[in-house]
Design a protein around this motif. Sequence first.
Motif, mmCIF file in Angstrom:
data_model
loop_
_atom_site.group_PDB
_atom_site.id
_atom_site.type_symbol
_atom_site.label_atom_id
_atom_site.label_comp_id
_atom_site.label_asym_id
_atom_site.label_seq_id
_atom_site.Cartn_x
_atom_site.Cartn_y
_atom_site.Cartn_z
ATOM 1 N N VAL A 1 -5.980 7.468 5.586
ATOM 2 C CA VAL A 1 -5.874 6.333 6.516
ATOM 3 C C VAL A 1 -4.392 6.038 6.758
ATOM 4 O O VAL A 1 -3.602 6.005 5.820
ATOM 5 N N ASN A 2 -4.043 5.850 8.022
ATOM 6 C CA ASN A 2 -2.638 5.579 8.377
ATOM 7 C C ASN A 2 -2.261 4.121 8.148
ATOM 8 O O ASN A 2 -3.052 3.217 8.404
ATOM 9 N N LEU A 3 -1.046 3.907 7.685
ATOM 10 C CA LEU A 3 -0.518 2.546 7.541
ATOM 11 C C LEU A 3 0.717 2.403 8.419
ATOM 12 O O LEU A 3 1.595 3.265 8.409
ATOM 13 N N LEU B 1 -3.321 7.301 1.593
ATOM 14 C CA LEU B 1 -2.710 6.464 2.623
ATOM 15 C C LEU B 1 -1.539 7.231 3.212
ATOM 16 O O LEU B 1 -0.724 7.793 2.480
ATOM 17 N N GLU B 2 -1.488 7.280 4.535
ATOM 18 C CA GLU B 2 -0.401 8.005 5.206
ATOM 19 C C GLU B 2 0.647 7.005 5.681
ATOM 20 O O GLU B 2 0.337 6.068 6.412
ATOM 21 N N ILE B 3 1.863 7.231 5.231
ATOM 22 C CA ILE B 3 2.948 6.349 5.657
ATOM 23 C C ILE B 3 4.062 7.209 6.250
ATOM 24 O O ILE B 3 4.105 8.406 6.025
ATOM 25 N N LEU C 1 3.267 11.449 2.969
ATOM 26 C CA LEU C 1 4.371 11.131 3.860
ATOM 27 C C LEU C 1 4.103 11.835 5.196
ATOM 28 O O LEU C 1 4.140 13.058 5.278
ATOM 29 N N ASP C 2 3.775 11.032 6.220
ATOM 30 C CA ASP C 2 3.337 11.528 7.522
ATOM 31 C C ASP C 2 4.529 11.857 8.417
ATOM 32 O O ASP C 2 5.619 11.309 8.232
ATOM 33 N N ASP C 3 4.315 12.728 9.372
ATOM 34 C CA ASP C 3 5.316 13.035 10.406
ATOM 35 C C ASP C 3 6.653 13.457 9.811
ATOM 36 O O ASP C 3 7.713 13.130 10.359
ATOM 37 N N VAL D 1 -10.663 14.059 5.538
ATOM 38 C CA VAL D 1 -10.721 13.698 6.956
ATOM 39 C C VAL D 1 -9.687 12.604 7.206
ATOM 40 O O VAL D 1 -9.525 11.704 6.382
ATOM 41 N N GLU D 2 -8.967 12.716 8.310
ATOM 42 C CA GLU D 2 -8.039 11.639 8.662
ATOM 43 C C GLU D 2 -8.729 10.681 9.619
ATOM 44 O O GLU D 2 -9.321 11.089 10.617
ATOM 45 N N ALA D 3 -8.661 9.403 9.283
ATOM 46 C CA ALA D 3 -9.252 8.354 10.113
ATOM 47 C C ALA D 3 -8.250 7.959 11.193
ATOM 48 O O ALA D 3 -7.085 7.698 10.904
ATOM 49 N N ILE E 1 3.105 15.873 1.635
ATOM 50 C CA ILE E 1 3.938 15.745 2.836
ATOM 51 C C ILE E 1 3.164 16.335 4.007
ATOM 52 O O ILE E 1 2.522 17.378 3.862
ATOM 53 N N LYS E 2 3.215 15.665 5.162
ATOM 54 C CA LYS E 2 2.642 16.249 6.371
ATOM 55 C C LYS E 2 3.772 16.610 7.330
ATOM 56 O O LYS E 2 4.557 15.740 7.718
ATOM 57 N N ILE E 3 3.857 17.884 7.692
ATOM 58 C CA ILE E 3 4.885 18.309 8.656
ATOM 59 C C ILE E 3 4.473 17.839 10.042
ATOM 60 O O ILE E 3 3.330 18.072 10.458
HETATM 61 MG MG MG Z 1 -1.455 10.368 10.127
#
Ligand code: MG
Length: 276
Positions: A111-113, A143-145, A173-175, A58-60, A194-196
Amino acid sequence: AAKAAGKNCWRVYDPSLDTGRDTRKRMERDLRAAIQRDEIGVVFQPIVSARDHQIVCVEALARWSHAEHGMIAPDIFIPIAEQSGLIIALGRSVLATSCSEALHWGVDVAVNLSPAQFWDRGLARTVRDVLDETGFPAHRLELEITESYLLRRPEAAREILEQLRAMGVRIALDDFGTGFASIGYLRRLSFDSIKIDKSFIAQAALRQKAADMARAIVAIGDALDLPVTAEGVETAEQAMIMRRAGCARLQGWLFGRPMPGAEMTAWLAEPHRAVG
Ligand code: MG
Ligand code: C2E
Ligand code: MG
Ligand code: MG
Protein backbone atom coordinates in the motif's frame (compact mmCIF):
# COMPACT_ATOMS: atom_id res chain seq x y z
CA ALA A 1 -7.32 22.81 -24.66
CA ALA A 2 -9.02 21.41 -21.58
CA LYS A 3 -12.44 22.51 -22.77
CA ALA A 4 -11.82 21.26 -26.28
CA ALA A 5 -11.19 17.82 -24.81
CA GLY A 6 -14.90 17.63 -24.04
CA LYS A 7 -16.78 17.83 -20.83
CA ASN A 8 -16.95 14.10 -20.32
CA CYS A 9 -13.23 13.74 -20.33
CA TRP A 10 -11.62 13.73 -16.90
CA ARG A 11 -8.85 15.94 -18.25
CA VAL A 12 -11.12 18.96 -17.81
CA TYR A 13 -10.83 18.13 -14.17
CA ASP A 14 -7.07 18.42 -14.06
CA PRO A 15 -6.45 20.96 -11.32
CA SER A 16 -3.15 22.03 -12.82
CA LEU A 17 -4.92 23.52 -15.83
CA ASP A 18 -5.72 27.21 -15.89
CA THR A 19 -9.35 26.95 -14.78
CA GLY A 20 -7.37 26.18 -11.62
CA ARG A 21 -8.88 27.41 -8.45
CA ASP A 22 -12.57 26.74 -8.99
CA THR A 23 -11.88 23.35 -10.46
CA ARG A 24 -9.71 22.48 -7.53
CA LYS A 25 -12.23 23.64 -4.98
CA ARG A 26 -14.96 21.73 -6.73
CA MET A 27 -12.79 18.65 -6.95
CA GLU A 28 -11.89 18.87 -3.30
CA ARG A 29 -15.58 19.04 -2.41
CA ASP A 30 -16.37 16.09 -4.68
CA LEU A 31 -13.47 14.13 -3.24
CA ARG A 32 -14.63 14.72 0.32
CA ALA A 33 -18.11 13.47 -0.62
CA ALA A 34 -16.64 10.53 -2.54
CA ILE A 35 -14.63 9.44 0.50
CA GLN A 36 -17.71 9.67 2.70
CA ARG A 37 -19.74 7.67 0.22
CA ASP A 38 -17.00 5.08 -0.16
CA GLU A 39 -16.53 5.84 -3.84
CA ILE A 40 -12.78 5.59 -3.80
CA GLY A 41 -11.99 2.13 -5.00
CA VAL A 42 -8.86 0.06 -4.97
CA VAL A 43 -7.41 -2.00 -7.81
CA PHE A 44 -4.65 -4.56 -7.37
CA GLN A 45 -1.63 -5.25 -9.54
CA PRO A 46 0.41 -8.44 -9.27
CA ILE A 47 4.08 -8.39 -8.30
CA VAL A 48 5.81 -11.62 -9.29
CA SER A 49 8.98 -13.40 -8.35
CA ALA A 50 11.60 -12.88 -11.06
CA ARG A 51 12.67 -16.50 -10.67
CA ASP A 52 9.45 -18.33 -11.50
CA HIS A 53 6.91 -15.55 -12.15
CA GLN A 54 4.77 -16.73 -9.24
CA ILE A 55 2.73 -13.94 -7.73
CA VAL A 56 4.14 -12.91 -4.36
CA CYS A 57 2.41 -9.63 -3.69
CA VAL A 58 -0.25 -7.27 -5.01
CA GLU A 59 0.10 -3.49 -5.02
CA ALA A 60 -3.05 -1.61 -4.06
CA LEU A 61 -3.72 1.42 -6.25
CA ALA A 62 -6.49 3.91 -5.52
CA ARG A 63 -9.11 4.70 -8.16
CA TRP A 64 -11.81 7.32 -8.11
CA SER A 65 -14.71 6.60 -10.35
CA HIS A 66 -16.44 9.94 -10.63
CA ALA A 67 -20.14 9.97 -11.53
CA GLU A 68 -19.69 12.74 -14.08
CA HIS A 69 -16.06 12.63 -15.11
CA GLY A 70 -15.40 8.92 -15.15
CA MET A 71 -12.18 7.40 -13.89
CA ILE A 72 -9.82 9.89 -12.30
CA ALA A 73 -6.17 8.92 -12.02
CA PRO A 74 -4.39 8.99 -8.65
CA ASP A 75 -1.75 11.33 -10.04
CA ILE A 76 -4.56 13.90 -10.12
CA PHE A 77 -6.57 13.26 -6.96
CA ILE A 78 -3.83 12.13 -4.57
CA PRO A 79 -2.15 15.58 -4.64
CA ILE A 80 -5.54 17.22 -3.97
CA ALA A 81 -6.17 14.80 -1.12
CA GLU A 82 -2.69 15.48 0.15
CA GLN A 83 -3.04 19.27 0.17
CA SER A 84 -6.51 19.26 1.68
CA GLY A 85 -5.82 16.76 4.46
CA LEU A 86 -8.36 14.36 2.98
CA ILE A 87 -5.54 11.89 2.38
CA ILE A 88 -5.72 10.72 5.99
CA ALA A 89 -9.28 9.43 5.62
CA LEU A 90 -8.66 8.26 2.06
CA GLY A 91 -5.47 6.46 3.05
CA ARG A 92 -7.17 4.68 5.91
CA SER A 93 -9.94 3.52 3.63
CA VAL A 94 -7.47 2.27 1.00
CA LEU A 95 -5.53 0.42 3.69
CA ALA A 96 -8.65 -1.17 5.17
CA THR A 97 -10.00 -2.22 1.76
CA SER A 98 -6.62 -3.63 0.76
CA CYS A 99 -6.19 -5.67 3.92
CA SER A 100 -9.68 -7.10 3.89
CA GLU A 101 -9.67 -7.95 0.17
CA ALA A 102 -6.20 -9.49 0.23
CA LEU A 103 -6.84 -11.45 3.42
CA HIS A 104 -7.73 -14.69 1.65
CA TRP A 105 -5.48 -14.32 -1.37
CA GLY A 106 -2.49 -15.75 0.44
CA VAL A 107 -0.17 -13.10 -0.99
CA ASP A 108 1.31 -9.96 0.50
CA VAL A 109 -0.23 -6.57 -0.13
CA ALA A 110 1.66 -3.33 -0.79
CA VAL A 111 0.00 0.00 0.00
CA ASN A 112 1.36 3.43 -0.96
CA LEU A 113 1.82 6.18 1.61
CA SER A 114 2.06 9.84 0.69
CA PRO A 115 4.00 12.43 2.74
CA ALA A 116 1.07 13.70 4.82
CA GLN A 117 0.22 10.13 5.77
CA PHE A 118 3.78 9.31 6.65
CA TRP A 119 4.17 12.35 8.88
CA ASP A 120 0.73 12.01 10.46
CA ARG A 121 1.13 11.25 14.15
CA GLY A 122 -1.72 8.77 13.96
CA LEU A 123 -0.08 6.58 11.30
CA ALA A 124 1.18 3.72 13.48
CA ARG A 125 -2.11 3.66 15.35
CA THR A 126 -4.11 3.60 12.11
CA VAL A 127 -2.05 0.72 10.75
CA ARG A 128 -2.42 -1.19 14.04
CA ASP A 129 -6.19 -0.60 14.11
CA VAL A 130 -6.70 -1.66 10.50
CA LEU A 131 -4.66 -4.84 11.06
CA ASP A 132 -6.75 -5.62 14.14
CA GLU A 133 -10.05 -4.88 12.44
CA THR A 134 -9.31 -6.92 9.33
CA GLY A 135 -7.25 -9.68 10.92
CA PHE A 136 -4.60 -9.13 8.27
CA PRO A 137 -1.17 -10.33 9.44
CA ALA A 138 1.34 -7.48 9.81
CA HIS A 139 4.11 -9.45 8.12
CA ARG A 140 2.09 -9.60 4.90
CA LEU A 141 1.71 -5.83 4.72
CA GLU A 142 4.23 -3.73 2.88
CA LEU A 143 4.07 0.06 2.93
CA GLU A 144 5.56 1.88 -0.04
CA ILE A 145 7.13 5.23 0.66
CA THR A 146 9.23 7.53 -1.49
CA GLU A 147 12.57 8.97 -0.57
CA SER A 148 11.64 12.55 -1.47
CA TYR A 149 9.90 13.32 1.79
CA LEU A 150 12.11 11.39 4.19
CA LEU A 151 15.14 13.52 3.56
CA ARG A 152 13.84 16.65 5.23
CA ARG A 153 13.77 15.07 8.69
CA PRO A 154 15.80 11.87 8.56
CA GLU A 155 15.88 11.37 12.33
CA ALA A 156 12.11 11.69 12.73
CA ALA A 157 11.65 9.50 9.66
CA ARG A 158 13.85 6.84 11.21
CA GLU A 159 11.69 6.71 14.32
CA ILE A 160 8.50 6.33 12.33
CA LEU A 161 10.04 3.58 10.21
CA GLU A 162 11.24 1.76 13.32
CA GLN A 163 7.78 1.98 14.86
CA LEU A 164 6.19 0.42 11.79
CA ARG A 165 8.84 -2.26 11.43
CA ALA A 166 8.48 -3.13 15.12
CA MET A 167 4.90 -4.08 14.33
CA GLY A 168 6.19 -6.49 11.69
CA VAL A 169 5.16 -4.34 8.73
CA ARG A 170 7.67 -4.11 5.86
CA ILE A 171 8.75 -0.94 4.13
CA ALA A 172 9.56 -0.59 0.43
CA LEU A 173 11.32 2.42 -0.98
CA ASP A 174 9.24 3.31 -4.07
CA ASP A 175 10.34 5.08 -7.25
CA PHE A 176 13.98 4.65 -6.38
CA GLY A 177 16.36 6.51 -8.63
CA THR A 178 14.16 9.55 -9.15
CA GLY A 179 15.20 11.35 -5.96
CA PHE A 180 18.41 12.06 -4.16
CA ALA A 181 18.83 9.23 -1.70
CA SER A 182 22.43 8.65 -0.76
CA ILE A 183 23.69 5.21 0.05
CA GLY A 184 24.59 6.20 3.59
CA TYR A 185 21.08 7.34 4.16
CA LEU A 186 19.68 4.13 2.73
CA ARG A 187 21.72 2.29 5.30
CA ARG A 188 20.71 4.47 8.25
CA LEU A 189 17.02 4.29 7.52
CA SER A 190 15.94 0.71 7.51
CA PHE A 191 13.92 -0.49 4.55
CA ASP A 192 13.05 -3.98 3.46
CA SER A 193 13.16 -3.56 -0.29
CA ILE A 194 13.69 -1.09 -3.11
CA LYS A 195 11.51 -0.50 -6.17
CA ILE A 196 13.33 0.82 -9.24
CA ASP A 197 11.30 3.54 -10.87
CA LYS A 198 9.59 2.54 -14.07
CA SER A 199 11.37 5.27 -16.05
CA PHE A 200 14.55 3.15 -15.86
CA ILE A 201 12.73 0.04 -17.00
CA ALA A 202 11.19 1.86 -19.96
CA GLN A 203 14.67 2.93 -21.07
CA ALA A 204 16.54 -0.25 -20.20
CA ALA A 205 15.82 -2.05 -23.46
CA LEU A 206 16.65 1.06 -25.49
CA ARG A 207 19.75 2.43 -23.86
CA GLN A 208 22.66 0.58 -22.39
CA LYS A 209 23.07 3.34 -19.79
CA ALA A 210 19.62 2.71 -18.31
CA ALA A 211 20.28 -1.02 -18.10
CA ASP A 212 23.60 -0.24 -16.40
CA MET A 213 21.77 2.00 -13.92
CA ALA A 214 19.35 -0.78 -13.12
CA ARG A 215 22.27 -3.11 -12.48
CA ALA A 216 23.93 -0.49 -10.28
CA ILE A 217 20.74 -0.12 -8.22
CA VAL A 218 20.55 -3.89 -7.76
CA ALA A 219 24.21 -3.85 -6.65
CA ILE A 220 23.36 -1.21 -4.04
CA GLY A 221 20.44 -3.36 -2.95
CA ASP A 222 22.71 -6.41 -2.68
CA ALA A 223 25.22 -4.50 -0.57
CA LEU A 224 22.44 -3.48 1.79
CA ASP A 225 20.66 -6.84 1.69
CA LEU A 226 17.63 -5.27 0.07
CA PRO A 227 15.79 -7.16 -2.67
CA VAL A 228 14.96 -5.00 -5.66
CA THR A 229 11.65 -4.86 -7.53
CA ALA A 230 11.38 -3.54 -11.09
CA GLU A 231 8.13 -1.67 -11.72
CA GLY A 232 6.57 -0.92 -15.10
CA VAL A 233 7.76 -4.07 -16.87
CA GLU A 234 5.83 -4.11 -20.15
CA THR A 235 7.78 -6.41 -22.43
CA ALA A 236 9.45 -9.81 -22.22
CA GLU A 237 12.73 -8.14 -23.16
CA GLN A 238 12.50 -5.72 -20.22
CA ALA A 239 11.67 -8.64 -17.92
CA MET A 240 14.73 -10.52 -19.12
CA ILE A 241 17.00 -7.50 -18.68
CA MET A 242 15.71 -6.88 -15.16
CA ARG A 243 15.98 -10.53 -14.18
CA ARG A 244 19.54 -10.63 -15.49
CA ALA A 245 20.27 -7.39 -13.66
CA GLY A 246 19.37 -9.31 -10.51
CA CYS A 247 15.92 -7.93 -9.65
CA ALA A 248 14.11 -10.24 -7.26
CA ARG A 249 10.62 -9.15 -8.18
CA LEU A 250 8.92 -7.83 -11.30
CA GLN A 251 5.77 -5.78 -11.70
CA GLY A 252 4.11 -4.40 -14.80
CA TRP A 253 1.56 -4.85 -17.53
CA LEU A 254 3.44 -7.89 -18.86
CA PHE A 255 2.40 -9.78 -15.72
CA GLY A 256 -0.93 -8.13 -15.07
CA ARG A 257 -2.72 -4.79 -15.12
CA PRO A 258 -4.17 -3.31 -11.98
CA MET A 259 -7.55 -5.04 -11.56
CA PRO A 260 -10.55 -4.92 -9.21
CA GLY A 261 -10.52 -7.29 -6.25
CA ALA A 262 -13.11 -9.66 -7.72
CA GLU A 263 -11.03 -10.04 -10.85
CA MET A 264 -7.91 -10.65 -8.77
CA THR A 265 -9.74 -13.39 -6.86
CA ALA A 266 -10.58 -15.11 -10.16
CA TRP A 267 -7.09 -14.51 -11.54
CA LEU A 268 -5.48 -16.08 -8.48
CA ALA A 269 -7.83 -19.06 -8.72
CA GLU A 270 -6.46 -20.05 -12.14
CA PRO A 271 -4.39 -23.15 -11.45
CA HIS A 272 -1.16 -21.85 -12.97
CA ARG A 273 -1.33 -18.76 -10.79
CA ALA A 274 -1.71 -20.76 -7.59
CA VAL A 275 0.71 -19.74 -4.88
CA GLY A 276 2.57 -22.22 -2.75
MG1 MG B 1 3.93 2.19 -5.35
P1 C2E C 1 3.42 4.02 -7.91
O1 C2E C 1 3.20 3.64 -6.50
O2 C2E C 1 4.82 4.13 -8.38
O3 C2E C 1 2.59 2.97 -8.76
C1 C2E C 1 2.99 2.45 -9.99
C2 C2E C 1 2.21 3.09 -11.13
O4 C2E C 1 2.65 2.52 -12.35
C3 C2E C 1 0.71 2.87 -11.07
O5 C2E C 1 0.07 4.02 -11.62
C4 C2E C 1 0.54 1.67 -12.00
O6 C2E C 1 -0.77 1.55 -12.52
C5 C2E C 1 1.54 2.02 -13.06
N1 C2E C 1 1.99 0.85 -13.81
C6 C2E C 1 2.08 -0.43 -13.39
N2 C2E C 1 2.59 -1.23 -14.33
C7 C2E C 1 2.86 -0.43 -15.39
C8 C2E C 1 3.43 -0.68 -16.68
O7 C2E C 1 3.79 -1.79 -17.04
N3 C2E C 1 3.57 0.40 -17.48
C9 C2E C 1 3.19 1.66 -17.12
N4 C2E C 1 3.36 2.65 -17.98
N5 C2E C 1 2.65 1.93 -15.90
C10 C2E C 1 2.49 0.89 -15.05
P2 C2E C 1 -1.25 4.64 -10.94
O8 C2E C 1 -2.14 3.53 -10.49
O9 C2E C 1 -1.79 5.64 -11.90
O10 C2E C 1 -0.69 5.36 -9.67
C11 C2E C 1 0.17 6.47 -9.79
C12 C2E C 1 0.77 6.86 -8.46
O11 C2E C 1 -0.24 7.35 -7.58
C13 C2E C 1 1.41 5.68 -7.71
O12 C2E C 1 2.70 5.44 -8.22
C14 C2E C 1 1.39 6.19 -6.29
O13 C2E C 1 2.50 7.03 -6.06
C15 C2E C 1 0.12 7.04 -6.26
N6 C2E C 1 -0.96 6.26 -5.62
C16 C2E C 1 -1.79 5.35 -6.15
N7 C2E C 1 -2.63 4.85 -5.24
C17 C2E C 1 -2.33 5.47 -4.06
C18 C2E C 1 -2.85 5.40 -2.72
O14 C2E C 1 -3.75 4.60 -2.39
N8 C2E C 1 -2.28 6.21 -1.79
C19 C2E C 1 -1.25 7.05 -2.10
N9 C2E C 1 -0.76 7.83 -1.12
N10 C2E C 1 -0.74 7.15 -3.35
C20 C2E C 1 -1.26 6.36 -4.31
MG1 MG D 1 6.48 3.08 -7.88
MG1 MG E 1 6.23 5.24 -9.78
